[in-house]
Design an enzyme around this catalytic site. Structure first.
Site, short mmCIF file in Angstrom:
data_model
loop_
_atom_site.label_atom_id
_atom_site.label_comp_id
_atom_site.label_asym_id
_atom_site.label_seq_id
_atom_site.Cartn_x
_atom_site.Cartn_y
_atom_site.Cartn_z
N CYS A 126 8.73 -0.65 -20.85
CA CYS A 126 8.22 -2.01 -20.62
C CYS A 126 8.50 -2.81 -21.89
O CYS A 126 8.03 -2.45 -22.98
CB CYS A 126 6.74 -2.00 -20.30
SG CYS A 126 6.02 -3.66 -20.30
N ASN A 167 3.38 -16.69 -14.75
CA ASN A 167 4.15 -16.51 -13.53
C ASN A 167 3.80 -15.15 -12.92
O ASN A 167 3.63 -14.16 -13.64
CB ASN A 167 5.65 -16.57 -13.84
CG ASN A 167 6.06 -17.94 -14.36
OD1 ASN A 167 5.55 -18.96 -13.91
ND2 ASN A 167 6.97 -17.97 -15.33
N HIS A 195 1.64 -12.05 -19.16
CA HIS A 195 1.83 -12.89 -20.35
C HIS A 195 1.57 -14.34 -19.97
O HIS A 195 1.76 -14.74 -18.81
CB HIS A 195 3.24 -12.74 -20.94
CG HIS A 195 4.34 -12.93 -19.95
ND1 HIS A 195 4.72 -11.96 -19.06
CD2 HIS A 195 5.14 -14.00 -19.69
CE1 HIS A 195 5.70 -12.40 -18.31
NE2 HIS A 195 5.97 -13.65 -18.65
P1 AMP Z 1 8.55 -14.71 -17.13
O1 AMP Z 1 9.91 -15.09 -16.63
O2 AMP Z 1 7.45 -15.64 -16.76
O3 AMP Z 1 8.24 -13.26 -16.81
O4 AMP Z 1 8.63 -14.83 -18.71
C1 AMP Z 1 9.30 -13.91 -19.52
C2 AMP Z 1 9.67 -14.63 -20.77
O5 AMP Z 1 9.95 -13.67 -21.76
C3 AMP Z 1 10.90 -15.53 -20.65
O6 AMP Z 1 10.55 -16.87 -20.98
C4 AMP Z 1 11.88 -14.92 -21.64
O7 AMP Z 1 12.65 -15.90 -22.32
C5 AMP Z 1 10.95 -14.18 -22.59
N1 AMP Z 1 11.54 -13.06 -23.30
C6 AMP Z 1 12.31 -12.06 -22.77
N2 AMP Z 1 12.63 -11.18 -23.72
C7 AMP Z 1 12.05 -11.62 -24.88
C8 AMP Z 1 12.02 -11.13 -26.22
N3 AMP Z 1 12.65 -10.00 -26.58
N4 AMP Z 1 11.34 -11.85 -27.14
C9 AMP Z 1 10.72 -12.99 -26.79
N5 AMP Z 1 10.69 -13.49 -25.54
C10 AMP Z 1 11.36 -12.80 -24.60
ZN ZN Z 2 3.88 -3.31 -20.54
#
Ligand code: AMP
Ligand code: ZN
Length: 113
Positions: A4, A86, A99
């Site tokens: 994860c 989301n 998140h």
């Molecule tokens: P969601 O699409 O609502 O699940 O949000 C996931 C978010 O995580 C997106 O806005 C991505 O840009 C962000 N994300 C994915 N990988 C990383 C990472 N390694 N560091 C920071 N943000 C990330």
């Molecule tokens: Zn997790």
């Protein structure tokens, strides 16, 4: 939880651009920002999405929103901001670990797409 992404970031196994951390949560800047200020607040406990929450998580959620309010004060978000979580495919969730997006420093459209 193994494999994860946000569990690994919370454990420090994958680096992040961190704003804040305590025993229960971590806040870090989104890697693909959708606003001039865009950070994520992530509980360290693996919870797949808001759909997994119950009244038992009340203290955690209160803590999350308290930290968001404090970080937004510190970051100068006096004009306002948006908090988004989301859920699932139709909700646009891409990382299956709960998140909260915090988006700020621009005028945000409503309704979202
Ligand atoms: P969601 O699409 O609502 O699940 O949000 C996931 C978010 O995580 C997106 O806005 C991505 O840009 C962000 N994300 C994915 N990988 C990383 C990472 N390694 N560091 C920071 N943000 C990330
Ligand atoms: Zn997790």
């Amino acid at each position: 939880m193994e494999d994860c992404l946000f569990c690994k970031i919370a454990a420090g196994e994958i680096p992040s651009n961190k704003l804040y951390e305590d025993e229960e949560l971590i806040a870090f800047y989104d890697i693909d920002p959708q606003a001039p200020l865009h950070f994520l607040v992530v509980p360290k406990q693996h919870i797949t999405s808001a759909q997994e929450l119950s009244e038992e998580n009340a203290a955690l959620l209160g803590h999350i929103y308290g930290v968001i309010a404090r970080l937004c004060r510190e970051q100068g978000c006096e004009k306002g901001y948006r908090v988004v979580t989301n859920v699932g495919e139709d909700g646009g969730q891409t990382v299956p670990h709960l998140h909260f997006h915090v988006l700020a420093k621009r005028s945000l459209a409503w309704p979202p797409g």
